[in-house]
Design a protein around this motif. Structure first.
Motif, PDB file in Angstrom:
ATOM      1  N   CYS A  63       0.887  -1.240  -0.001  1.00 45.60           N
ATOM      2  CA  CYS A  63       0.112  -0.024  -0.093  1.00 45.60           C
ATOM      3  C   CYS A  63       0.837   1.134  -0.009  1.00 45.60           C
ATOM      4  N   SER A  64       1.966   1.088   0.967  1.00 44.63           N
ATOM      5  CA  SER A  64       2.757   2.363   0.950  1.00 44.63           C
ATOM      6  C   SER A  64       3.800   2.651  -0.414  1.00 44.63           C
ATOM      7  N   ALA A  65       3.952   1.429  -0.908  1.00 46.12           N
ATOM      8  CA  ALA A  65       4.825   1.517  -2.298  1.00 46.12           C
ATOM      9  C   ALA A  65       3.956   2.187  -3.308  1.00 46.12           C
ATOM     10  N   ALA A  66       2.715   1.798  -3.415  1.00 46.72           N
ATOM     11  CA  ALA A  66       1.626   1.841  -4.536  1.00 46.72           C
ATOM     12  C   ALA A  66       1.128   3.396  -4.490  1.00 46.72           C
ATOM     13  N   CYS A  67       0.951   3.976  -2.963  1.00 51.77           N
ATOM     14  CA  CYS A  67       0.566   5.251  -2.890  1.00 51.77           C
ATOM     15  C   CYS A  67       1.577   6.445  -3.526  1.00 51.77           C
ATOM     16  N   PRO A  68       1.102   7.099  -4.400  1.00 54.15           N
ATOM     17  CA  PRO A  68       2.076   8.286  -5.084  1.00 54.15           C
ATOM     18  C   PRO A  68       2.717   9.284  -4.072  1.00 54.15           C
ATOM     19  N   TRP A  69       1.852   9.100  -2.850  1.00 51.71           N
ATOM     20  CA  TRP A  69       2.521  10.430  -1.832  1.00 51.71           C
ATOM     21  C   TRP A  69       3.105   9.532  -0.608  1.00 51.71           C
ATOM     22  N   ASN A  70       3.112   8.127  -0.790  1.00 53.62           N
ATOM     23  CA  ASN A  70       3.695   7.360   0.414  1.00 53.62           C
ATOM     24  C   ASN A  70       3.210   7.639   1.809  1.00 53.62           C
ATOM     25  N   MET A  71       1.827   7.657   1.612  1.00 54.53           N
ATOM     26  CA  MET A  71       1.036   7.940   2.814  1.00 54.53           C
ATOM     27  C   MET A  71       0.775   6.757   4.105  1.00 54.53           C
ATOM     28  N   PRO A  72       0.497   5.568   3.498  1.00 54.91           N
ATOM     29  CA  PRO A  72       0.344   4.442   4.495  1.00 54.91           C
ATOM     30  C   PRO A  72       1.868   4.194   4.938  1.00 54.91           C
ATOM     31  N   HIS A  73       1.901   3.968   6.360  1.00 59.17           N
ATOM     32  CA  HIS A  73       3.232   3.428   6.968  1.00 59.17           C
ATOM     33  C   HIS A  73       3.115   2.099   7.629  1.00 59.17           C
ATOM     34  N   ILE A  74       4.133   1.248   7.728  1.00 58.01           N
ATOM     35  CA  ILE A  74       4.030   0.255   8.496  1.00 58.01           C
ATOM     36  C   ILE A  74       4.560   0.435   9.892  1.00 58.01           C
ATOM     37  N   ASN A  75       3.720  -0.077  10.678  1.00 61.39           N
ATOM     38  CA  ASN A  75       3.941   0.282  12.120  1.00 61.39           C
ATOM     39  C   ASN A  75       4.854  -1.095  12.587  1.00 61.39           C
ATOM     40  N   ALA A  76       6.007  -0.747  12.888  1.00 61.70           N
ATOM     41  CA  ALA A  76       6.947  -1.993  13.163  1.00 61.70           C
ATOM     42  C   ALA A  76       6.701  -2.688  14.370  1.00 61.70           C
ATOM     43  N   GLN A  77       5.898  -2.131  15.425  1.00 65.25           N
ATOM     44  CA  GLN A  77       5.391  -2.837  16.572  1.00 65.25           C
ATOM     45  C   GLN A  77       4.241  -3.578  16.265  1.00 65.25           C
ATOM     46  N   THR A  78       3.553  -3.338  15.336  1.00 64.25           N
ATOM     47  CA  THR A  78       2.318  -4.241  15.185  1.00 64.25           C
ATOM     48  C   THR A  78       2.445  -5.049  13.858  1.00 64.25           C
ATOM     49  N   GLY A  79       3.314  -4.581  13.067  1.00 68.91           N
ATOM     50  CA  GLY A  79       3.436  -5.388  11.859  1.00 68.91           C
ATOM     51  C   GLY A  79       2.637  -4.957  10.941  1.00 68.91           C
ATOM     52  N   THR A  80       1.658  -3.750  10.961  1.00 72.55           N
ATOM     53  CA  THR A  80       0.561  -3.900  10.007  1.00 72.55           C
ATOM     54  C   THR A  80       0.741  -2.067   9.521  1.00 72.55           C
ATOM     55  N   SER A  81      -0.220  -1.990   8.564  1.00 74.45           N
ATOM     56  CA  SER A  81       0.021  -0.629   7.992  1.00 74.45           C
ATOM     57  C   SER A  81      -0.858   0.355   8.524  1.00 74.45           C
ATOM     58  N   THR A  82      -0.667   1.508   8.529  1.00 73.83           N
ATOM     59  CA  THR A  82      -1.295   2.701   9.213  1.00 73.83           C
ATOM     60  C   THR A  82      -1.821   3.880   8.345  1.00 73.83           C
ATOM     61  N   LYS A  83      -2.779   4.340   8.226  1.00 72.50           N
ATOM     62  CA  LYS A  83      -3.257   5.410   7.459  1.00 72.50           C
ATOM     63  C   LYS A  83      -4.000   6.307   8.064  1.00 72.50           C
ATOM     64  N   CYS A  84      -4.228   7.574   7.563  1.00 72.22           N
ATOM     65  CA  CYS A  84      -5.222   8.310   8.005  1.00 72.22           C
ATOM     66  C   CYS A  84      -6.887   7.789   7.757  1.00 72.22           C
ATOM     67  N   ILE A  85      -7.416   8.230   8.984  1.00 68.70           N
ATOM     68  CA  ILE A  85      -8.788   7.370   8.686  1.00 68.70           C
ATOM     69  C   ILE A  85      -9.643   9.050   9.041  1.00 68.70           C
ATOM     70  N   SER A  86      -9.553   9.982   8.811  1.00 70.65           N
ATOM     71  CA  SER A  86      -9.934  11.200   8.903  1.00 70.65           C
ATOM     72  C   SER A  86     -10.868  11.317  10.169  1.00 70.65           C
ATOM     73  N   CYS A  87     -10.034  10.997  11.419  1.00 75.08           N
ATOM     74  CA  CYS A  87     -10.827  11.125  12.582  1.00 75.08           C
ATOM     75  C   CYS A  87     -10.909  12.436  12.992  1.00 75.08           C
ATOM     76  N   GLY A  88     -10.130  13.336  12.550  1.00 74.44           N
ATOM     77  CA  GLY A  88     -10.122  14.873  13.138  1.00 74.44           C
ATOM     78  C   GLY A  88      -9.478  15.141  14.121  1.00 74.44           C
ATOM     79  N   ARG A  89      -8.764  14.118  14.936  1.00 73.75           N
ATOM     80  CA  ARG A  89      -7.932  14.757  15.928  1.00 73.75           C
ATOM     81  C   ARG A  89      -7.042  15.746  15.873  1.00 73.75           C
ATOM     82  N   CYS A  90      -6.224  15.667  14.570  1.00 71.98           N
ATOM     83  CA  CYS A  90      -5.389  16.548  14.122  1.00 71.98           C
ATOM     84  C   CYS A  90      -5.873  18.087  14.246  1.00 71.98           C
TER      85      CYS A  90
END
Length: 247
Positions: free
Chosen positions: A185-212
């Protein structure tokens, strides 16, 4: 394709053919399913134009969104069925509080490397060579997060189909129970948005939760309800209350 399966940007908005009712056809009663009164589709339908039309018509000007601010690169817009997301580079001070609060809410710890909204990537020199941005240029920082693409490459290239649209928000989310952490997913995204969480071994990405947006001290990130935009369109005379109830 439903609202929860399709997200649009300014470049891809198309004006709808005719006004529609503000209540979504076939929607569940409020007691069964909580839904906003206005969605992106109903607002664009009742105004008879796309997001670009709202910008040109001045409906979004009170949020700092004008044709000039978009053309200059200062403002970026993204839309989901329930929200319009506005990022304003001129308001960003580079404090990175958005990154900290994003991971604190979604991961239970502050971990910049997996933040779903990112400032640090462009902190020193901007988004590319000769931009004169960043701390060593004009101190304007790029606030990067998921574009919520109409045709998401992250989902398309996921070999286990772990990325799907959230039924309530329409944002693309990662099912951690399915994700294998391959990084496609990270490799395919033109903006490299998804990242792999080394601790969980799964991908993370924005879910538009609005906390930021909630925690940004300068208002550089805004999540605007479509209901507020609809009211602004009415106030500006772009649409009347008669149009809202028109079938």
């Amino acid at each position: 394709m439903s609202d929860t399966q399709k997200n649009e940007t300014v470049a891809t908005e198309q004006p709808p053919a005719a006004p529609v009712s503000a209540t979504e056809p076939g929607s569940a009663p409020a007691s069964e399913k909580k839904q906003p009164f206005f969605t992106r589709r109903t607002v664009l339908a009742m105004t008879g134009c796309g997001v670009a039309g709202l910008v040109v018509g001045g409906v979004l000007a009170s949020w700092g969104v004008t044709t000039a601010s978009i053309a200059s690169g200062r403002i970026e817009l993204r839309t989901t069925p329930t929200k319009m997301i506005v990022t304003d580079r001129a308001r960003c001070s580079g404090c990175q509080r958005c990154e900290m609060m994003c991971t604190l809410k979604n991961d239970g710890a502050t971990q910049q490397s997996i933040a779903r909204v990112r400032v640090w990537d462009n902190y020193n020199f901007g988004s590319g060579v000769d931009t004169n941005d960043g701390i060593f240029g004009n101190c304007q920082f790029t606030v990067a997060s998921c574009k919520q693409c109409v045709d998401p490459q992250c989902a398309k290239y996921c070999p286990v189909h772990a990325i799907h649209s959230d039924e309530e928000t329409g944002a693309r989310v990662v099912d951690e129970d399915v994700c294998i952490g391959c990084g496609m997913c990270s490799a395919a995204c033109p903006w490299n948005m998804p990242h792999i969480n080394a601790q969980t071994g799964t991908s993370t990405k924005c879910i538009s939760c609005g906390r930021c947006a909630e925690q940004c001290p300068n208002g550089a990130i805004k999540f605007i309800d479509w209901e507020d935009i609809a009211q602004k369109a009415i106030d500006e005379g772009v649409v009347s209350t008669v149009t809202i109830v028109e079938a």
